[in-house]
Write an enzyme that holds these catalytic residues in place. Structure first.
Site, short mmCIF file in Angstrom:
data_model
loop_
_atom_site.label_atom_id
_atom_site.label_comp_id
_atom_site.label_asym_id
_atom_site.label_seq_id
_atom_site.Cartn_x
_atom_site.Cartn_y
_atom_site.Cartn_z
N HIS A 149 4.54 3.53 0.42
CA HIS A 149 5.61 3.54 1.40
C HIS A 149 6.44 4.83 1.40
O HIS A 149 6.41 5.61 2.34
CB HIS A 149 6.57 2.36 1.14
CG HIS A 149 5.92 1.02 1.11
ND1 HIS A 149 5.38 0.39 2.21
CD2 HIS A 149 5.72 0.15 0.07
CE1 HIS A 149 4.88 -0.79 1.87
NE2 HIS A 149 5.08 -0.96 0.57
O1 RIB Z 1 9.48 -2.29 1.62
C1 RIB Z 1 9.11 -1.13 0.89
C2 RIB Z 1 10.32 -0.47 0.33
O2 RIB Z 1 10.97 -1.36 -0.57
C3 RIB Z 1 9.98 0.78 -0.50
O3 RIB Z 1 11.04 1.70 -0.39
C4 RIB Z 1 9.90 0.25 -1.90
O4 RIB Z 1 10.25 1.23 -2.88
C5 RIB Z 1 10.96 -0.82 -1.88
O5 RIB Z 1 12.21 -0.20 -2.12
#
Ligand code: RIB
Ligand code: CA
Length: 313
Positions: free
Chosen positions: A242
């Site tokens: 992500h």
């Molecule tokens: O949904 C994904 C996000 O939530 C990313 O930033 C991961 O690190 C968590 O913080």
């Protein structure tokens, strides 16, 4: 000229990879500071994890701050079920020799923006938006100093990952997300719609663990731990990366594509709390406040990531 950025983060394994990517790319991003926020795990642990990752990178010239320890209005929700008890399970990184800065992270962001020329600073947000919303609430005039907020959060076509409707970062602090999305600051959003296109797989993990430096080994161990949650849930071959999408955008925006649309955040209904409502098909005349990124070239993404990790000590 590298773009001046502040990274706001809740490390988390994917945050850690994003931080390493940024610190390995000084010709693209000048990281003025890293500010921890409560999210994946509690603030204190997230700040400790940020120190460990900065030390791992060798870029101990970059200061680390602790910001807000809870959302603006809601109780803190954390994600040890994904990231482990430490928030950075996988590698056994040593306790850092470097220390947190004394200054509160929100004050650091405010001071940095106060001294900056309009449009000089980009905020890269990898976790709940509590710190940034607090800055904008305390000093609204500073929104004009921000060139762009590039953030990981939200979802539309991929729906939620912490509730059926909401992505984790926006769910943890929906009120902060609402303030940021209404701030008028240009936003580039990396939602689950695009992060779910940059999945690891055996070949990519093999290339990362073959890098041969301590960062490559640590990243391989991090992803080997955090991927299990997504594999069980989505039955994919590999897990999404992500937060590194935010930094990859800063370095090579051509990897991505999207469109300028309206996005607003749900803060009234418990059922859809924190949902990012994207007018992707432009069926309303609401202001088009967001550059909404929906697609990525995952081969280009992993080639960039692996090339840059190879640079680190
Ligand atoms: O949904 C994904 C996000 O939530 C990313 O930033 C991961 O690190 C968590 O913080
Ligand atoms: Ca994060």
């Amino acid at each position: 000229m590298p773009r001046k950025i502040i990274i706001d983060t809740d490390p988390g394994q994917d945050d850690a990879v994003a931080i390493l990517l940024a610190l390995a790319s000084p010709e693209n991003v000048d990281v003025l500071g890293i500010v921890a926020v409560a999210g994946n795990v509690g603030l204190k642990q997230n700040a400790m994890n940020a120190l460990k990752v900065v030390e791992l990178s060798g870029r101990t010239d970059v200061p680390v701050f602790a910001g807000c320890d809870r959302p603006l209005k809601r109780q803190l929700v954390t994600a040890e079920h994904v990231h482990g008890v430490t928030g950075l399970d996988g590698p056994d990184l040593p306790d850092p020799g470097i220390m947190l800065q004394d200054q509160h992270g929100v004050d650091f962001i405010i001071d940095t923006l106060e001294r900056a020329a309009p449009g000089e600073i980009t905020l890269c947000a990898l976790g709940p938006l509590t710190n940034i919303a607090t800055v904008f609430s305390r000093a609204p005039h500073l929104t004009a100093r921000v060139e762009e907020i590039v953030l990981m959060g939200g979802a539309y076509f991929e729906v939620g990952n912490i509730t059926p409707a909401a992505e984790f970062n926006f769910y943890v602090d929906p009120h902060a997300a609402e303030i940021v999305f209404r701030s008028g600051v240009p936003i580039t959003q990396m939602p689950l719609d695009v992060t779910h296109q940059v999945l690891t797989n055996h070949e990519r993990l093999g290339r990362i663990s073959a890098i041969g430096n301590s960062s490559g080994m640590a990243v391989s161990q991090m992803l080997g731990f955090s991927e299990r949650f997504d594999l069980e849930k989505y039955q994919w071959e590999g897990a999404p990366l992500h937060d590194p999408c935010v930094i990859a955008w800063m370095i090579e925006p051509g990897i991505f594509s999207g469109r300028q649309i309206n996005v607003e955040i749900e803060t009234q209904s418990e059922l859809t709390m924190g949902m990012s409502v994207a007018d992707y098909w432009r069926v309303t005349d609401r202001p088009r406040n967001v550059n909404y990124i929906r697609n990525a070239n995952s081969d280009q993404f992993y080639n960039l990531l692996i090339e840059r990790l190879t640079r680190l000590a």
